[in-house]
Motif scaffolding. Structure first.
Motif, PDB file in Angstrom:
ATOM      1  N   GLY A 449       0.689  -1.138  -0.162  1.00  0.00           N
ATOM      2  CA  GLY A 449       0.065  -0.116  -0.014  1.00  0.00           C
ATOM      3  C   GLY A 449       0.926   1.174  -0.056  1.00  0.00           C
ATOM      4  N   GLY A 450       1.956   1.248   0.874  1.00  0.00           N
ATOM      5  CA  GLY A 450       2.751   2.391   0.745  1.00  0.00           C
ATOM      6  C   GLY A 450       3.411   2.576  -0.629  1.00  0.00           C
ATOM      7  N   LEU A 451       4.124   1.536  -1.272  1.00  0.00           N
ATOM      8  CA  LEU A 451       4.531   1.714  -2.510  1.00  0.00           C
ATOM      9  C   LEU A 451       3.735   2.211  -3.751  1.00  0.00           C
ATOM     10  N   ALA A 452       2.097   1.734  -3.414  1.00  0.00           N
ATOM     11  CA  ALA A 452       1.170   2.302  -4.185  1.00  0.00           C
ATOM     12  C   ALA A 452       1.233   3.658  -4.151  1.00  0.00           C
ATOM     13  N   VAL A 453       1.036   4.260  -2.828  1.00  0.00           N
ATOM     14  CA  VAL A 453       0.884   5.650  -2.701  1.00  0.00           C
ATOM     15  C   VAL A 453       1.912   6.409  -3.338  1.00  0.00           C
ATOM     16  N   VAL A 454       3.259   5.943  -3.038  1.00  0.00           N
ATOM     17  CA  VAL A 454       4.333   6.623  -3.713  1.00  0.00           C
ATOM     18  C   VAL A 454       4.113   6.743  -5.381  1.00  0.00           C
ATOM     19  N   SER A 455       3.839   5.651  -5.892  1.00  0.00           N
ATOM     20  CA  SER A 455       3.413   5.520  -7.331  1.00  0.00           C
ATOM     21  C   SER A 455       2.528   6.517  -7.579  1.00  0.00           C
ATOM     22  N   ALA A 456       1.282   6.374  -6.831  1.00  0.00           N
ATOM     23  CA  ALA A 456       0.285   7.579  -7.134  1.00  0.00           C
ATOM     24  C   ALA A 456       0.869   8.993  -7.177  1.00  0.00           C
ATOM     25  N   ALA A 457       1.667   9.166  -6.233  1.00  0.00           N
ATOM     26  CA  ALA A 457       2.295  10.543  -6.086  1.00  0.00           C
ATOM     27  C   ALA A 457       2.920  10.825  -7.283  1.00  0.00           C
ATOM     28  N   LEU A 458       3.862  10.063  -7.718  1.00  0.00           N
ATOM     29  CA  LEU A 458       4.609  10.241  -8.998  1.00  0.00           C
ATOM     30  C   LEU A 458       3.770  10.428 -10.229  1.00  0.00           C
ATOM     31  N   SER A 459       2.578   9.724 -10.215  1.00  0.00           N
ATOM     32  CA  SER A 459       1.958   9.709 -11.420  1.00  0.00           C
ATOM     33  C   SER A 459       1.282  11.006 -11.473  1.00  0.00           C
ATOM     34  N   TYR A 460       0.761  11.594 -10.337  1.00  0.00           N
ATOM     35  CA  TYR A 460       0.050  12.943 -10.281  1.00  0.00           C
ATOM     36  C   TYR A 460       1.163  13.684 -10.570  1.00  0.00           C
ATOM     37  N   LEU A 461       2.358  13.936 -10.119  1.00  0.00           N
ATOM     38  CA  LEU A 461       3.275  14.900 -10.390  1.00  0.00           C
ATOM     39  C   LEU A 461       3.447  15.304 -11.758  1.00  0.00           C
ATOM     40  N   VAL A 462       3.860  14.185 -12.700  1.00  0.00           N
ATOM     41  CA  VAL A 462       3.987  14.137 -14.014  1.00  0.00           C
ATOM     42  C   VAL A 462       2.988  14.002 -14.895  1.00  0.00           C
ATOM     43  N   MET A 463       1.735  14.090 -14.164  1.00  0.00           N
ATOM     44  CA  MET A 463       0.563  14.192 -14.981  1.00  0.00           C
ATOM     45  C   MET A 463       0.615  14.609 -16.289  1.00  0.00           C
ATOM     46  N   ARG A 464       0.907  16.098 -16.232  1.00  0.00           N
ATOM     47  CA  ARG A 464       0.865  17.054 -17.537  1.00  0.00           C
ATOM     48  C   ARG A 464       2.377  16.960 -18.144  1.00  0.00           C
ATOM     49  N   THR A 465       3.075  16.141 -18.025  1.00  0.00           N
ATOM     50  CA  THR A 465       4.211  15.902 -19.104  1.00  0.00           C
ATOM     51  C   THR A 465       4.212  15.152 -19.996  1.00  0.00           C
ATOM     52  N   GLY A 466       3.146  14.211 -19.949  1.00  0.00           N
ATOM     53  CA  GLY A 466       3.026  13.373 -21.282  1.00  0.00           C
ATOM     54  C   GLY A 466       2.424  11.884 -20.384  1.00  0.00           C
ATOM     55  N   TYR A 467       1.396  11.554 -21.464  1.00  0.00           N
ATOM     56  CA  TYR A 467       0.822  10.411 -21.030  1.00  0.00           C
ATOM     57  C   TYR A 467       1.578   9.060 -20.697  1.00  0.00           C
ATOM     58  N   ALA A 468       2.538   8.804 -21.548  1.00  0.00           N
ATOM     59  CA  ALA A 468       3.485   7.624 -21.425  1.00  0.00           C
ATOM     60  C   ALA A 468       4.188   7.640 -19.969  1.00  0.00           C
ATOM     61  N   VAL A 469       4.593   8.890 -19.713  1.00  0.00           N
ATOM     62  CA  VAL A 469       5.235   8.941 -18.344  1.00  0.00           C
ATOM     63  C   VAL A 469       4.520   8.707 -17.175  1.00  0.00           C
ATOM     64  N   SER A 470       3.045   9.261 -17.164  1.00  0.00           N
ATOM     65  CA  SER A 470       2.045   9.152 -16.063  1.00  0.00           C
ATOM     66  C   SER A 470       1.864   7.842 -16.102  1.00  0.00           C
ATOM     67  N   GLN A 471       1.492   7.369 -17.358  1.00  0.00           N
ATOM     68  CA  GLN A 471       1.122   5.829 -17.383  1.00  0.00           C
ATOM     69  C   GLN A 471       2.279   4.834 -16.852  1.00  0.00           C
ATOM     70  N   ALA A 472       3.507   5.053 -16.732  1.00  0.00           N
ATOM     71  CA  ALA A 472       4.286   4.180 -16.188  1.00  0.00           C
ATOM     72  C   ALA A 472       4.099   4.116 -14.740  1.00  0.00           C
ATOM     73  N   PHE A 473       4.111   5.303 -14.143  1.00  0.00           N
ATOM     74  CA  PHE A 473       3.651   5.126 -12.567  1.00  0.00           C
ATOM     75  C   PHE A 473       2.450   4.771 -12.182  1.00  0.00           C
ATOM     76  N   THR A 474       1.363   4.852 -13.057  1.00  0.00           N
ATOM     77  CA  THR A 474       0.038   4.224 -12.990  1.00  0.00           C
ATOM     78  C   THR A 474      -0.043   2.809 -13.050  1.00  0.00           C
ATOM     79  N   ALA A 475       0.913   2.183 -13.994  1.00  0.00           N
ATOM     80  CA  ALA A 475       0.884   0.734 -14.059  1.00  0.00           C
ATOM     81  C   ALA A 475       1.405   0.336 -12.917  1.00  0.00           C
ATOM     82  N   ALA A 476       2.904   0.921 -12.275  1.00  0.00           N
ATOM     83  CA  ALA A 476       3.352   0.462 -11.030  1.00  0.00           C
ATOM     84  C   ALA A 476       2.371   0.588  -9.824  1.00  0.00           C
ATOM     85  N   TYR A 477       1.486   1.763  -9.855  1.00  0.00           N
ATOM     86  CA  TYR A 477       0.492   1.676  -8.778  1.00  0.00           C
ATOM     87  C   TYR A 477      -0.505   0.385  -8.751  1.00  0.00           C
ATOM     88  N   VAL A 478      -0.786   0.187 -10.163  1.00  0.00           N
ATOM     89  CA  VAL A 478      -1.626  -1.082 -10.084  1.00  0.00           C
ATOM     90  C   VAL A 478      -1.043  -2.280  -9.677  1.00  0.00           C
TER      91      VAL A 478
END
Length: 753
Positions: A449-478
């Motif tokens: 759960g903690g690693l999922a939260v970190v991945s979610a934070a990184l996904s939010y952080l790079v949300m507007r820099t590119g779909y591929a980048v944010s999707q990488a952290f979203t996949a890790a979150y899942v």
């Protein structure tokens, strides 16, 4: 564009990383919402409920990053409610495959039609389809379905509560929109110093207008600096254009041109200072050296005639800008145009009252040629098909096929394909990183759960820099989230990658089977733009014939309609350039020339708008006849463009000939007559751009194909001669390919040279 070039552009766009300003505090706040929900669910209930709660909190947090002028907490609550309803209905229908597929198709169709209300509504609605597909895989009864729905909604509530308790740069987006409008006009003024006919993109002004629309609750808390200031940027734009234009403003050379450049530079500095003050919420700081050129001497002023009028108008508007910007957050006591400072604000309905508006927009899109309707039908077909295919291939994780397909699909070709590429690339990288972390740490439920939260934070952080980048952290979150629920990485990672690839392919195939190409509709978009700009030009000229408050209101409405038509054309043309199809009646060069001519028509009207007479100003009777002729001829020309007929301007020419017969009139009449001449010239340029018969187009198309074949043959021939030349120490004679190109560039019979 050929398919090969289109695919190269898709790869470049899908894998691109943009440099955007990051919002770490907002990302941390959204990730904190996910952490609170996961922690409480793990502590009080079970990992299964924690997965549901995390889904709601993560999706609600993602929704708040979408572009919307409503408060983020409202978006979070709306997203949480939509996710909860979709989850509950999915649970209810999950017992019967046929019933669930029908529900999934209907829900997906509705989510697709939500794009009629805008991208934010479409994206949030699409997320509810994904939630329906994920949560029904969790075991449970009807009572547990209600519990999961409530838990998911609580995820949205937690995100909204955090936004309320810990606001980050309140009204920041609205400030940026208004500041960007002033900065855009400042940049325009600087470009006019060197290019008096430089184009202007009104996108920043349109965005500022969207941001200015508020609900009654927002209006009570909006900072004073954001109320009523936008109109100044709107009025300054035509003022600087009229001052710089050689036809209606300062001459192209001489002392008046030097003075105009001086005023334009000072105006740009003042507007930049106002933009900085609005963005930061501070007082504007303008050095005295900037203000000196803004003093207009009644006796020794270099500018004369219409240029002087434009300069006086510009200086007056800039002083109003300074009055607002120099007082910081205090409202200026000076009224605009004789009105109270408490001007009416643009109304935005609440979420409840907006429902009838959304339904009305959906009904408007229920037509065969609608891009939104075609997108909704593709979603309604792809979601059930993807669910069946995924269930057959991987009964435990088959939902990744429809989820991927639904989330990457967009109403246009380029975005759908680019997002499919980006999602697969991001998923591949994300699951690889998450798998490596899992193998190294062997996390339990709490660490997952903690690693999922970190991945979610990184996904939010790079949300507007590119779909591929944010999707990488979203996949890790899942991956971490599923691991929290007890699934091993080797049970999820292979399926996640392969099923994501299959979902992307399914989305691409759906667009090819039932496309919504923008290219065939270019003539209609061009005709709409012509008609809208014709109404705007006619409204401006008509205001000279009979100055009145109603005339000014008509000009404003026509201006907004023309901007919307211009934006629709620009969006359609950009999409068409990225599509691997070709318009048989309008090539790219003709479309660009026609769009430039219509832009010149709108620019001529904008120049005249600067010199509009006051309500008690002297009327120009001849302007009424010319305005009627412009409106009638442009309306007929729009119909001709749609029917691929050559537009004609007989009424406009006759009205201008009759007007030019009168040599009298003062400065006002000379200005509007000169503007009328510019409008006619723009219309004639439009005729030149599209004045081609179908036979000429066919011949020209054949010539272009012949040129392409000849060029390929020439390259092959030069390659053979180069190879032979390497043996003899020289190259083949260059004159033969040159002669061939000259023959191929001859104009077709009966065509324009």
């Amino acid at each position: 564009m050929t398919w090969l070039r289109a695919l190269r552009e898709i790869l470049r766009t899908g894998l691109a990383i943009e440099r955007k300003r990051l919002e770490p505090l907002v990302a941390i706040r959204a990730a904190a919402g996910v952490a609170i929900v996961i922690g409480l669910a793990l502590w009080l209930v079970s990992p299964v409920y924690a997965a549901s709660a995390a889904l709601g909190a993560f999706s609600a947090g993602t929704a708040t990053f979408q572009r919307s002028w409503r408060p983020r907490k409202v978006i979070a609550l709306a997203a949480g409610a939509g996710l909860a309803v979709g989850t509950f209905l999915g649970y209810v229908a999950a017992g019967n495959v046929v019933t669930f597929l029908l529900l999934l198709a209907a829900w997906s169709f509705t989510a697709g039609m939500a794009w009629a209300a805008g991208p934010t509504a479409g994206i949030v609605s699409t997320a509810t389809v994904a939630a329906m597909l994920v949560t029904i895989t969790l075991p449970g009864s009807l009572v547990q379905a209600v519990e999961h729905a409530v838990v998911i909604f609580l995820g949205g509530v937690v995100q909204a509560t955090l936004i309320l308790l810990f606001p980050v740069r309140r009204w920041g987006a609205h400030r940026d929109a208004l500041a960007d409008a002033f900065a855009a006009v400042a940049d325009y003024a600087r470009r006019l110093r060197h290019d008096p006919t430089a184009p202007f993109d009104p996108g920043a002004l349109m965005t500022a207008r969207e941001a200015a629309a508020v609900t009654p609750l927002q209006a009570r808390h909006r900072p004073p600096a954001l109320h009523g200031t936008r109109g100044l940027a709107e009025r300054i734009r035509p003022a600087v254009a009229a001052l710089a234009d050689p036809a209606l403003g300062a001459p192209a050379e001489g002392p008046q041109r030097d003075r105009a450049r001086e005023l334009l530079g000072a105006a740009a500095d003042v507007l930049d200072a106002a933009a900085r003050a609005i963005r930061r919420g501070t007082r504007a700081e303008v050095p005295p050296r900037v203000m000196d050129p803004l003093r207009i001497d009644e006796d020794d002023e270099v500018l004369k005639g219409a240029a002087r009028q434009a300069a006086v108008r510009l200086v007056a508007l800039l002083r109003e800008v300074l009055e607002v910007a120099e007082c910081g957050e205090q409202r200026s006591s000076r009224a605009e145009d004789g009105k109270s400072a408490e001007t009416p604000f643009l109304m935005r309905p609440t979420l409840i009252r907006v429902l009838p508006v959304v339904l009305r927009e959906m009904r408007r899109e229920l037509r065969p040629d609608s891009t939104v309707l075609r997108h909704a039908l593709r979603l309604a077909a792809v979601a059930p098909v993807g669910y069946l295919v995924g269930s057959l291939l991987s009964p435990g994780h088959g939902y990744w096929v429809p989820i991927t397909a639904v989330l990457v699909m967009r109403p246009d070709f380029h975005q759908t394909y680019a997002r499919a590429v980006a999602r697969f690339a991001g998923t591949l990288v994300g699951v690889a990183l998450a798998t490596g972390v899992v193998q190294l740490t062997s996390p339990d439920a709490y660490l997952s759960g903690g690693l999922a939260v970190v991945s979610a934070a990184l996904s939010y952080l790079v949300m507007r820099t590119g779909y591929a980048v944010s999707q990488a952290f979203t996949a890790a979150y899942v991956v971490f989230l599923l691991g929290m629920g007890g699934e091993e990485w080797d049970q999820t990672v292979p399926d996640r990658v392969l099923l994501t690839l299959l979902g992307g392919i399914l989305a691409m195939a759906a667009y090819l089977v039932y496309p919504a190409w923008e290219t065939p509709r270019l003539l209609d978009r061009l005709a709409d733009r012509l008609a809208a700009n014709g109404r705007y030009a006619a409204a401006v000229v008509r205001s000279y014939a009979k100055p009145s408050a109603q005339g000014f209101a008509d000009v404003r409405k026509a201006l907004l309609d023309s901007r919307e038509a211009d934006a629709d054309w620009d969006e359609a043309f950009d999409r068409a350039k990225q599509e691997p199809v070709r318009h048989r009646g309008l090539n790219r060069r003709e479309a660009e020339d026609a769009a430039e001519a219509i832009r010149a028509l709108g620019r001529a009207a904008m120049l005249l708008e600067t010199h509009l007479p006051t309500r008690d100003g002297p009327p120009v009777p001849e302007a009424a006849l010319f305005a009627e002729a412009v409106e009638a001829d442009t309306a007929q020309a729009a119909r001709d463009v749609r029917a691929r007929r050559n537009p004609e301007w007989d009424r406009v020419e006759k009205a201008l000939d009759a007007w030019e017969g009168d040599d009298g009139g003062g400065v006002q009449e000379r200005v509007v007559r000169r503007g009328a001449e510019l409008q006619l010239r723009a219309l004639e340029d439009l005729t030149t751009a599209v004045d081609r018969t179908p036979l000429e187009r066919d011949v020209d198309s054949a010539v272009r194909e012949h040129r392409a074949r000849a060029a390929e043959a020439g390259k092959a021939d030069r390659g053979e001669k180069a190879a032979a030349g390497r043996g003899t120490g020289r190259l083949g004679p260059p004159s033969e390919p040159r002669q061939e190109r000259d023959e191929n560039t001859a104009p077709p019979p009966g065509g324009r040279s």
